[in-house]
Write a protein that holds these residues in place. Sequence first.
Motif, PDB file in Angstrom:
ATOM      1  N   GLY A 244       0.725  -1.069   0.110  1.00  0.00           N
ATOM      2  CA  GLY A 244      -0.005   0.034  -0.018  1.00  0.00           C
ATOM      3  C   GLY A 244       0.936   1.216  -0.160  1.00  0.00           C
ATOM      4  O   GLY A 244       1.926   1.229  -0.427  1.00  0.00           O
ATOM      5  N   SER A 245       0.280   2.403   0.504  1.00  0.00           N
ATOM      6  CA  SER A 245       0.908   3.551   0.428  1.00  0.00           C
ATOM      7  C   SER A 245       2.152   3.739   1.424  1.00  0.00           C
ATOM      8  O   SER A 245       2.067   2.742   2.342  1.00  0.00           O
ATOM      9  CB  SER A 245      -0.111   4.574   0.962  1.00  0.00           C
ATOM     10  N   LEU A 246       3.107   4.613   1.449  1.00  0.00           N
ATOM     11  CA  LEU A 246       3.979   4.672   2.028  1.00  0.00           C
ATOM     12  C   LEU A 246       3.636   5.493   3.456  1.00  0.00           C
ATOM     13  O   LEU A 246       4.375   4.890   4.415  1.00  0.00           O
ATOM     14  CB  LEU A 246       5.150   5.851   1.421  1.00  0.00           C
ATOM     15  N   ALA A 247       2.808   6.406   3.403  1.00  0.00           N
ATOM     16  CA  ALA A 247       2.102   6.856   4.835  1.00  0.00           C
ATOM     17  C   ALA A 247       1.547   5.730   5.684  1.00  0.00           C
ATOM     18  O   ALA A 247       1.894   5.528   6.776  1.00  0.00           O
ATOM     19  CB  ALA A 247       1.248   8.011   4.543  1.00  0.00           C
ATOM     20  N   GLY A 248       0.599   5.029   4.971  1.00  0.00           N
ATOM     21  CA  GLY A 248       0.137   3.750   5.744  1.00  0.00           C
ATOM     22  C   GLY A 248       0.928   2.745   6.244  1.00  0.00           C
ATOM     23  O   GLY A 248       0.721   2.453   7.160  1.00  0.00           O
ATOM     24  N   GLY A 249       2.165   2.432   5.139  1.00  0.00           N
ATOM     25  CA  GLY A 249       2.758   1.384   5.672  1.00  0.00           C
ATOM     26  C   GLY A 249       3.651   1.953   6.612  1.00  0.00           C
ATOM     27  O   GLY A 249       4.044   1.211   7.695  1.00  0.00           O
ATOM     28  N   ARG A 250       3.993   3.005   6.722  1.00  0.00           N
ATOM     29  CA  ARG A 250       5.211   3.577   7.824  1.00  0.00           C
ATOM     30  C   ARG A 250       4.474   3.690   9.093  1.00  0.00           C
ATOM     31  O   ARG A 250       5.139   3.161  10.156  1.00  0.00           O
ATOM     32  CB  ARG A 250       5.713   4.778   7.281  1.00  0.00           C
ATOM     33  N   ALA A 251       3.188   3.886   9.224  1.00  0.00           N
ATOM     34  CA  ALA A 251       2.413   4.056  10.520  1.00  0.00           C
ATOM     35  C   ALA A 251       2.321   2.541  10.979  1.00  0.00           C
ATOM     36  O   ALA A 251       2.684   2.416  12.273  1.00  0.00           O
ATOM     37  CB  ALA A 251       0.974   4.559  10.140  1.00  0.00           C
ATOM     38  N   LEU A 252       2.009   1.606  10.084  1.00  0.00           N
ATOM     39  CA  LEU A 252       1.735   0.237  10.864  1.00  0.00           C
ATOM     40  C   LEU A 252       3.353  -0.241  11.020  1.00  0.00           C
ATOM     41  O   LEU A 252       3.534  -1.042  11.877  1.00  0.00           O
ATOM     42  CB  LEU A 252       1.251  -0.824   9.724  1.00  0.00           C
ATOM     43  N   PHE A 253       4.329  -0.065  10.161  1.00  0.00           N
ATOM     44  CA  PHE A 253       5.729  -0.254  10.343  1.00  0.00           C
ATOM     45  C   PHE A 253       6.138   0.241  11.839  1.00  0.00           C
ATOM     46  O   PHE A 253       6.817  -0.656  12.697  1.00  0.00           O
ATOM     47  CB  PHE A 253       6.721   0.265   9.445  1.00  0.00           C
ATOM     48  N   ASP A 254       5.966   1.499  12.162  1.00  0.00           N
ATOM     49  CA  ASP A 254       6.047   2.133  13.460  1.00  0.00           C
ATOM     50  C   ASP A 254       5.614   1.197  14.559  1.00  0.00           C
ATOM     51  O   ASP A 254       6.050   1.172  15.730  1.00  0.00           O
ATOM     52  CB  ASP A 254       5.838   3.609  13.419  1.00  0.00           C
ATOM     53  N   LEU A 255       4.251   0.956  14.182  1.00  0.00           N
ATOM     54  CA  LEU A 255       3.558   0.250  15.406  1.00  0.00           C
ATOM     55  C   LEU A 255       4.274  -1.165  15.667  1.00  0.00           C
ATOM     56  O   LEU A 255       4.209  -1.603  16.886  1.00  0.00           O
ATOM     57  CB  LEU A 255       2.055   0.004  15.025  1.00  0.00           C
ATOM     58  N   CYS A 256       4.481  -1.763  14.616  1.00  0.00           N
ATOM     59  CA  CYS A 256       5.211  -3.179  14.946  1.00  0.00           C
ATOM     60  C   CYS A 256       6.503  -2.932  15.528  1.00  0.00           C
ATOM     61  O   CYS A 256       6.707  -3.850  16.452  1.00  0.00           O
ATOM     62  CB  CYS A 256       5.418  -3.826  13.358  1.00  0.00           C
ATOM     63  N   ALA A 257       7.160  -1.829  15.322  1.00  0.00           N
ATOM     64  CA  ALA A 257       8.441  -1.572  15.967  1.00  0.00           C
ATOM     65  C   ALA A 257       8.213  -1.283  17.362  1.00  0.00           C
ATOM     66  O   ALA A 257       9.240  -1.546  18.510  1.00  0.00           O
ATOM     67  CB  ALA A 257       9.273  -0.731  15.233  1.00  0.00           C
ATOM     68  N   ALA A 258       6.928  -0.598  17.741  1.00  0.00           N
ATOM     69  CA  ALA A 258       6.784  -0.110  19.065  1.00  0.00           C
ATOM     70  C   ALA A 258       6.165  -1.190  20.150  1.00  0.00           C
ATOM     71  O   ALA A 258       6.212  -0.957  21.328  1.00  0.00           O
ATOM     72  CB  ALA A 258       5.926   1.177  19.065  1.00  0.00           C
ATOM     73  N   ARG A 259       6.166  -2.361  19.740  1.00  0.00           N
ATOM     74  CA  ARG A 259       5.323  -3.265  20.539  1.00  0.00           C
ATOM     75  C   ARG A 259       6.436  -3.724  21.559  1.00  0.00           C
ATOM     76  O   ARG A 259       7.563  -3.638  21.363  1.00  0.00           O
ATOM     77  CB  ARG A 259       4.927  -4.716  19.594  1.00  0.00           C
TER      78      ARG A 259
END
Length: 507
Positions: A244-259
């Motif tokens: 998907g989009s860079l903005a949407g993907g980056r937001a999910l990526f950050d969530l995965c890293a912040a777990r």
Amino acid sequence: MDAKSATTAPHGQHLIAGEWVGAEGNFTSDPATGPAFAYATGTVTLVDRACRAAEEAFETYAHVSRDDRAAFLEAIADQIEARAEAITAIGTLETGLPEARLQGERGRTTGQLRLFAEHLRKGDYLDRRVDPALPDRRPAPRPELRMIQRPVGPVAVFGASNFPLAFSTAGGDTAAALAAGCPVVVKGHSAHPGTGEIIAEAILAAIQATGMHKGVFSLIQGGRRDVGHALVTHPLIQAVGFTGSLAGGRALFDLCAARRDPIPFFGELGSVNPMFLLPHALAARAAGIGAAWAASLTMGAGQFCTNPGIAFVPTGAEGDAFVTATRDALAATGPQIMLSRGITAAYHDGVAHLSSRASPVLTNLGEGREARPNLWQVDAATFQSDTTLAEEVFGPAGLIVRVDDTDQMLDLARALRGQLTATLHMDDDDSDLARRLLRVLERKAGRVLVNGFPTGVEVADAMVHGGPYPASTNFGATSVGTMSIRRFLRPVCFQNIPSNLLSADLA
């Protein structure tokens, strides 16, 4: 919905561990043509239920034999083909894509499942390694060591907007995770929920036919951001696949890293897929390359992640001929329906942005959900000074960057961010420059082409669909081809384990 009831209203429910489940809220689809339908909206509660079922399924599915898992993938492919007419019927209504495109995408999806089944039976992906015990070694003995790749656990997959079949419910990420031995929870894309529903029916039928645990697959339709947030942060989810989009993907990526326990996020986020036209090739066939580029730019209304959006072209008469040929070919292309109103709006915003920063060669927005081709050009200095010119515009838009000399072309290549693809158009007399560019571009892209166009990603063992950030969030992986299965595996070493305790794959 079956093949005989392609125009019947979908039931509009979620599939949670073998059960069709409704919800209190609903959302309405927004098809390109035809009637809209209501679908149950995803909730955080449903996410938790699906993830718990996936974890329960993992305890058995991770240990299913390779032959049985391969048969399951083949059963999914068979069940999808059995619903071919219904999939095409609702898919064309929802997306506006022509029947031939959806039929081809269906074949790609089922072909990928069958390719993975064949790959499982070979067993090479397990990367098995054995170091025998050396009890008499001095000064210290060595134990027996056996290494194998094992599945990571339940995987979350986000359906893609631009590929309702190949990158969505049973697409590449789902197929790879199931092949690896990982149950999957899919968050369906709201642009094509009816298509997703039929594919989920096919997967359920395959589960029933092969006796797999029902928790091995769930589909949650729609839902606000809290649903996606809950899915990637659920403690039982062990990896995420996203296109998907860079903005949407980056937001999910950050969530995965912040777990508390971070997990891998395999996101394919976007790329401008640059082309470099080398001088001798340009002199020999400028018009032909321009016409072919126009065809690639407008294929599927430009809604491909490998759309070659930027061309680096030498200044001079041959470059002018390329610009003219591209413009003329694009001008002859009629309007095309885009996949969703959101994608159309983003495309129009991108066109407006480029029109304010680059010299227009051909501009036309179209109306409603339509997209028309657009083309601009800038000089290299302008491109280098404005980083926004190197951002993806998702649709049939092309930017030509005029380059003064070889050194400038190399500097532009070195300044690029990560890409899915990069292309060289060259003749034999361009080999010296091509060799220098290739050394740069292999560091920038997951796939480098010569004298071709990247729209069209072959599903094969050697394919790489990924690249350095922001093309993807893990440049050591691919989301297409058999190597994509490795994303959802991890190496485990077994030391001095009795053979009767080891799996058949390692004993």
